[in-house]
Motif scaffolding. Structure first.
Motif, PDB file in Angstrom:
ATOM      1  N   ASP A  13      27.155  29.345  35.421  1.00  0.00           N
ATOM      2  CA  ASP A  13      28.587  29.200  35.200  1.00  0.00           C
ATOM      3  C   ASP A  13      29.221  28.404  36.305  1.00  0.00           C
ATOM      4  OD1 ASP A  13      28.787  30.394  32.784  1.00  0.00           O
ATOM      5  OD2 ASP A  13      29.407  32.338  33.543  1.00  0.00           O
ATOM      6  N   PRO A  19      33.575  30.349  36.022  1.00  0.00           N
ATOM      7  CA  PRO A  19      34.168  31.267  37.007  1.00  0.00           C
ATOM      8  C   PRO A  19      33.222  31.515  38.165  1.00  0.00           C
ATOM      9  CG  PRO A  19      33.490  32.443  35.049  1.00  0.00           C
ATOM     10  CD  PRO A  19      33.312  30.989  34.757  1.00  0.00           C
ATOM     11  N   PRO A  21      32.076  34.094  41.001  1.00  0.00           N
ATOM     12  CA  PRO A  21      32.238  35.539  41.198  1.00  0.00           C
ATOM     13  C   PRO A  21      33.097  35.821  42.419  1.00  0.00           C
ATOM     14  CG  PRO A  21      29.986  34.839  41.628  1.00  0.00           C
ATOM     15  CD  PRO A  21      30.703  33.673  41.073  1.00  0.00           C
ATOM     16  N   GLY A  22      33.913  36.754  42.228  1.00  0.00           N
ATOM     17  CA  GLY A  22      34.674  37.223  43.373  1.00  0.00           C
ATOM     18  C   GLY A  22      35.889  36.370  43.682  1.00  0.00           C
ATOM     19  N   SER A  23      35.929  35.208  43.124  1.00  0.00           N
ATOM     20  CA  SER A  23      37.073  34.386  43.511  1.00  0.00           C
ATOM     21  C   SER A  23      38.314  34.804  42.761  1.00  0.00           C
ATOM     22  CB  SER A  23      36.790  32.923  43.230  1.00  0.00           C
ATOM     23  OG  SER A  23      36.809  32.724  41.814  1.00  0.00           O
ATOM     24  N   GLY A  24      38.093  35.324  41.602  1.00  0.00           N
ATOM     25  CA  GLY A  24      39.246  35.762  40.827  1.00  0.00           C
ATOM     26  C   GLY A  24      39.940  34.626  40.125  1.00  0.00           C
ATOM     27  N   THR A  25      39.919  33.482  40.735  1.00  0.00           N
ATOM     28  CA  THR A  25      40.557  32.374  40.036  1.00  0.00           C
ATOM     29  C   THR A  25      39.520  31.739  39.138  1.00  0.00           C
ATOM     30  OG1 THR A  25      41.821  31.968  42.008  1.00  0.00           O
ATOM     31  CG2 THR A  25      41.840  30.251  40.325  1.00  0.00           C
ATOM     32  N   ILE A  26      39.766  31.831  37.895  1.00  0.00           N
ATOM     33  CA  ILE A  26      38.758  31.328  36.971  1.00  0.00           C
ATOM     34  C   ILE A  26      39.069  29.864  36.685  1.00  0.00           C
ATOM     35  CG2 ILE A  26      37.685  31.701  34.778  1.00  0.00           C
ATOM     36  CD1 ILE A  26      37.472  34.183  36.182  1.00  0.00           C
ATOM     37  N   HIS A  27      38.084  29.065  36.916  1.00  0.00           N
ATOM     38  CA  HIS A  27      38.310  27.667  36.575  1.00  0.00           C
ATOM     39  C   HIS A  27      38.184  27.493  35.084  1.00  0.00           C
ATOM     40  CE1 HIS A  27      37.995  26.743  40.775  1.00  0.00           C
ATOM     41  NE2 HIS A  27      36.900  27.447  40.837  1.00  0.00           N
ATOM     42  N   HIS A  28      38.873  26.553  34.632  1.00  0.00           N
ATOM     43  CA  HIS A  28      38.699  26.249  33.215  1.00  0.00           C
ATOM     44  C   HIS A  28      37.293  25.762  32.983  1.00  0.00           C
ATOM     45  CE1 HIS A  28      42.599  26.805  31.675  1.00  0.00           C
ATOM     46  NE2 HIS A  28      43.167  25.915  32.433  1.00  0.00           N
TER      47      HIS A  28
ATOM     48  N   PHE B 179      40.134  41.665  35.165  1.00  0.00           N
ATOM     49  CA  PHE B 179      40.527  40.265  35.201  1.00  0.00           C
ATOM     50  C   PHE B 179      40.367  39.666  36.580  1.00  0.00           C
ATOM     51  CE2 PHE B 179      42.621  38.593  31.387  1.00  0.00           C
ATOM     52  CZ  PHE B 179      42.448  39.673  30.564  1.00  0.00           C
ATOM     53  N   LEU B 180      40.389  40.539  37.533  1.00  0.00           N
ATOM     54  CA  LEU B 180      40.339  40.013  38.883  1.00  0.00           C
ATOM     55  C   LEU B 180      39.050  39.314  39.183  1.00  0.00           C
ATOM     56  CD1 LEU B 180      42.037  42.728  41.026  1.00  0.00           C
ATOM     57  CD2 LEU B 180      42.901  40.555  40.194  1.00  0.00           C
ATOM     58  N   SER B 181      38.012  40.039  39.036  1.00  0.00           N
ATOM     59  CA  SER B 181      36.732  39.430  39.385  1.00  0.00           C
ATOM     60  C   SER B 181      35.676  40.063  38.509  1.00  0.00           C
ATOM     61  CB  SER B 181      36.417  39.667  40.850  1.00  0.00           C
ATOM     62  OG  SER B 181      36.691  41.013  41.165  1.00  0.00           O
ATOM     63  N   ASN B 183      32.950  39.263  37.475  1.00  0.00           N
ATOM     64  CA  ASN B 183      31.513  39.144  37.721  1.00  0.00           C
ATOM     65  C   ASN B 183      31.131  39.532  39.125  1.00  0.00           C
ATOM     66  OD1 ASN B 183      31.285  38.151  35.167  1.00  0.00           O
ATOM     67  ND2 ASN B 183      31.799  36.088  35.809  1.00  0.00           N
ATOM     68  N   SER B 184      32.017  40.172  39.786  1.00  0.00           N
ATOM     69  CA  SER B 184      31.698  40.386  41.183  1.00  0.00           C
ATOM     70  C   SER B 184      30.653  41.447  41.386  1.00  0.00           C
ATOM     71  CB  SER B 184      32.951  40.772  41.959  1.00  0.00           C
ATOM     72  OG  SER B 184      33.434  41.978  41.419  1.00  0.00           O
ATOM     73  N   VAL B 207      44.731  38.404  43.608  1.00  0.00           N
ATOM     74  CA  VAL B 207      44.170  37.124  43.176  1.00  0.00           C
ATOM     75  C   VAL B 207      44.809  36.773  41.851  1.00  0.00           C
ATOM     76  CG1 VAL B 207      41.964  37.222  44.344  1.00  0.00           C
ATOM     77  CG2 VAL B 207      42.259  38.376  42.169  1.00  0.00           C
ATOM     78  N   ASN B 208      44.791  35.551  41.541  1.00  0.00           N
ATOM     79  CA  ASN B 208      45.395  35.132  40.287  1.00  0.00           C
ATOM     80  C   ASN B 208      44.602  35.643  39.112  1.00  0.00           C
ATOM     81  OD1 ASN B 208      47.391  33.558  41.479  1.00  0.00           O
ATOM     82  ND2 ASN B 208      45.885  31.948  41.842  1.00  0.00           N
ATOM     83  N   PRO B 210      42.985  35.298  35.498  1.00  0.00           N
ATOM     84  CA  PRO B 210      42.406  34.085  34.938  1.00  0.00           C
ATOM     85  C   PRO B 210      43.435  33.371  34.077  1.00  0.00           C
ATOM     86  CG  PRO B 210      41.567  35.987  33.794  1.00  0.00           C
ATOM     87  CD  PRO B 210      42.349  36.497  34.963  1.00  0.00           C
ATOM     88  N   SER B 214      40.904  30.359  29.185  1.00  0.00           N
ATOM     89  CA  SER B 214      39.612  30.150  29.790  1.00  0.00           C
ATOM     90  C   SER B 214      38.527  30.733  28.900  1.00  0.00           C
ATOM     91  CB  SER B 214      39.581  30.849  31.132  1.00  0.00           C
ATOM     92  OG  SER B 214      38.254  30.941  31.574  1.00  0.00           O
TER      93      SER B 214
END
Lengths: 140, 586
Positions: A13, A19, A21-28, B179-181, B183-184, B207-208, B210, B214
């Motif tokens: 991915d 996405p 992991p852990g970043s929380g900001t999911i890229h498109h 939603f946060l993470s 897959n963490s 965190v934002n 998603p 997406s």
């Protein structure tokens, strides 16, 4: 935050710009890199317009269902079939608990979110849409 | 060879919700053509593909049938009472794309809801109050899961309905919003509820969430426990209701196809039940044994579909399934365009390229149906000896030399005979392979015309362009009226942003009898989104083709516009019979 383990899926991915992991900001994903053009959006607006033409519905009672004096009604095309069901219930003074089954062309029950307009286009005959109604399940 | 023999070796790799599997064994389907996903595969015991057309169409159907989506279901904090166990975050489930949300409910209830809620709350749970939402948007019970995912993630609602209090994510609670993470925590890939305890340190920083739209996987949806927005969902959660709605859709599709529901109604009760049973148990054989009676007998796209004989081995990384089409002209270099679709399934690479040579000397038009039509209409003046593998040769030989070239003449061809009830069987006719060889002999005279067509019949995974042995020549099909007499294709088209669903009679072939492609259809229906393709006869230099603004997703895959709707309607349809297109603005 501790770096989480990355599974093969996550790894891929990431490679694909998915996405992290852990970043929380999911890229498109790669499919949504650009936003639609203005022309496309304008075009879409055009197709979002609801069909305000009128469709004539012809009710036909089946079995023991009460027959109405007037069986022809007009309904605006963009209404869902649900509206027809509710309308008929009202006309027949049916309680919500009374069973009522509606069919198109004595053949099938349309999906609840099918619009009258679409049903008419696909299944209309002789300028109207035939809706059979019954107090028991007639055609499944 | 019997087309049924390979089937016994095939099992969809991830047919059931994976409560017992360690890793989700499915591959997410991505719309972009070039993406394949790497997964540790569950070993598949697929037999090597046999190079018959009917087998290859079947294979495509099976692949579609076995497509799954990893879904992460979580509860909403506002639905949880005081005594709920909030440390349990979500439940991961692998759901077949062709299945329905009500069928997942039981498992989700026992593996998530029951663990989170305290006993009294769980006992008093009213099933009718349950509903799913994605990003605030309620999910319909009667739409297949694959459609829900494609529609809601490709075309996110611009303003989600926020029915609950703002996301309880950033308050100083232990509840970690998935939603946060998502897959963490690697353990979250286990399809077990994660009794995840947040790290001893402070809760994760803000965190934002998603961005909507997406297509990140797993698909994060929420199960809500009360106040279902029935006017937006339109039906209720029960399995019986789902079954009833499924059967109604089957009948509706039948009506669209044939003008009446005779075919479905004439099925024995047990057979009708089998359709649903197949979906319920995710069993292709059960479903297909009956479904084939409802579909037209499409000419096997091919005798020329070069199905590669690449054995399906489990465990390999890339799974790519390419479907390419090659067209060519006579006597000239290949003017082939090979749009290809890569389907990511959890299977190994299998490439199926279809060679489409349109036979169209004057006579062959009425009712001919090629499955993957060449885009270049100007090539229709192929010599009679060219016969498209995908085509239903029509017109009873109507002066069509091409149909005769295949010598073995028509009569015994293909497309399956009819079963005792007189309903034509859809493909899978073992006899075709034998006639195939006969035809080969007689077409040998025209092999000189075939080098391009054969190119797609290679045994290599590449979609096209490699020479192939001439044995698998296209075999002319029995004459067809339209596509097996089908009146209309049951098709629904979803536009973005809650535009009205399109559903209208769509004929499989045009008045001249040419099969209608997506491109034709969509440029007629939505000309603003699909500008009419430029006439190929024009010098391509002078008029650059218009920028495509919209792409078409079917079963999670972007489909090239050259695809023919009749073929799509027979192969890419959902079990309820409907071909559903999701249009996405690019």
């Amino acid at each position: 935050m501790a770096a989480p383990l990355v599974t093969p899926t996550q790894e891929l991915d990431q490679q694909l710009g998915g996405p992290t992991p852990g970043s929380g900001t999911i890229h498109h994903g790669s499919t949504q890199a650009t936003s639609p053009s203005q022309a496309a959006l304008t075009a879409l607006e055009h197709y979002k317009k609801k069909d305000s033409s009128k469709v004539v519905v012809r009710f036909k009672a089946i079995g023991n269902a009460p027959i109405m004096k007037n069986n022809y009604f007009r309904i605006t095309a963009f209404n869902r079939f649900q509206a027809v069901i509710q309308f008929l219930r009202k006309e027949l003074n049916w309680k919500p608990s009374d069973a009522l089954f509606l069919y198109i062309n004595a053949s099938f029950s349309p999906a609840p979110d099918d619009t009258v307009g679409n049903l008419f286009k696909c299944f209309g005959t002789e300028g109207h849409l035939i809706v059979n109604y019954s107090t028991t399940a007639a055609w499944g | 060879m019997s087309s049924s023999s390979p089937t016994s070796h095939w099992r969809p790799a991830s047919s059931s919700s994976s409560s017992s599997s360690g890793l989700p064994s499915s591959t997410p389907m991505t719309p972009a053509p070039s993406i394949s996903n790497v997964h540790a595969n569950s070993p598949s015991s697929y037999a090597p593909l046999t190079p018959t057309p009917s087998a290859s169409i079947q294979q495509i159907r099976r692949l579609i049938w076995s497509g799954t989506l990893p879904i992460s279901v979580s509860l909403d904090a506002s639905d949880l009472g005081k005594n709920s166990d909030r440390s349990i975050q979500s439940y991961l489930i692998t759901a077949p794309r062709i299945s329905y949300l009500p069928l997942l409910l039981q498992e989700i209830k026992s593996n998530l809801v029951q663990l989170v809620l305290d006993e009294p709350s769980y006992a008093s749970l009213n099933e009718k109050e349950l509903w799913f939402e994605y990003d605030g948007v309620p999910l319909r019970w009667h739409w297949p899961i694959g459609l829900l995912y494609d529609y809601h993630t490709c075309n996110p609602a611009p303003s989600s309905v926020k029915l609950e209090k703002p996301h309880p994510t950033f308050a100083s609670r232990n509840l970690r919003d998935p939603f946060l993470s998502p897959n963490s925590n690697p353990s979250s890939f286990l399809s077990r509820p994660t009794n995840h305890h947040p790290p001893a340190t402070s809760p994760p920083p803000f965190v934002n969430p998603p961005l909507p739209g997406s297509r990140a996987l797993p698909w994060n949806i929420k199960l809500r426990l009360r106040s279902p927005p029935t006017e937006r969902i339109h039906s209720n959660p029960g399995i019986e209701s789902c079954r009833a709605s499924f059967m109604s859709m089957v009948k509706e599709a039948d009506f669209v196809r044939w003008g009446s529901t005779k075919r479905v109604v004439n099925l024995r009760r047990q057979e009708q039940d089998s359709l649903w049973e197949g979906v319920l148990r995710h069993d292709f054989e059960t479903y297909w044994s009956v479904a084939q009676k409802l579909l037209p007998s499409t000419p096997p796209p091919n005798e020329s579909i070069p199905t590669t004989t690449t054995p399906w081995s489990g465990g390999s990384g890339v799974q790519a399934y390419s479907l390419g089409s090659v067209g060519s002209t006579i006597g000239g270099g290949p003017s082939s365009r090979a749009p290809s679709i890569n389907l990511s399934f959890d299977t190994t690479p299998v490439s199926i390229s279809t060679s489409t040579l349109r036979a169209s000397s004057g006579g062959v038009t009425a009712g001919s149906s090629s499955l993957m039509n060449q885009p270049n209409e100007s090539q229709t003046s192929l010599a009679a000896s060219f016969t498209s593998s995908l085509m239903g040769l029509t017109g009873g030989g109507g002066g069509n030399g091409s149909s005769n070239s295949s010598g073995s003449g028509n009569g015994n061809l293909m497309a399956g005979g009819t079963d005792p009830t007189g309903i034509p069987n859809l493909i899978s006719n073992p006899t075709t392979s034998t006639t195939g060889t006969n035809a080969t002999g007689s077409i040998s005279s025209s092999t000189n015309h075939h080098p391009n067509s054969t190119s797609s019949k290679s045994n290599t995974p590449s979609p096209c362009q490699s020479p192939a042995p001439p044995e698998s020549q296209p075999i002319p099909q029995t004459p067809h009226q339209g596509v097996g007499g089908m009146r209309n294709v049951p098709i629904r088209i979803h536009l973005p942003e809650n535009a009205p669903v399109f559903q209208e009679p769509v004929q499989p072939t045009s008045e001249e009898g040419r099969p209608i492609t997506l491109s034709h259809l969509l440029s007629n229906l939505f000309p603003l989104l699909f500008p009419t393709p430029t006439n190929e006869r024009q010098d391509p230099q002078s008029t650059p083709p218009p920028e495509p603004t919209t792409k078409v997703i079917v079963q999670g895959i972007q489909i090239p516009l050259e695809a023919e709707i009749a073929w799509l309607g027979n192969v890419f349809n959902f079990p309820d019979g409907w071909l559903v297109l999701v249009l996405v603005l690019t």
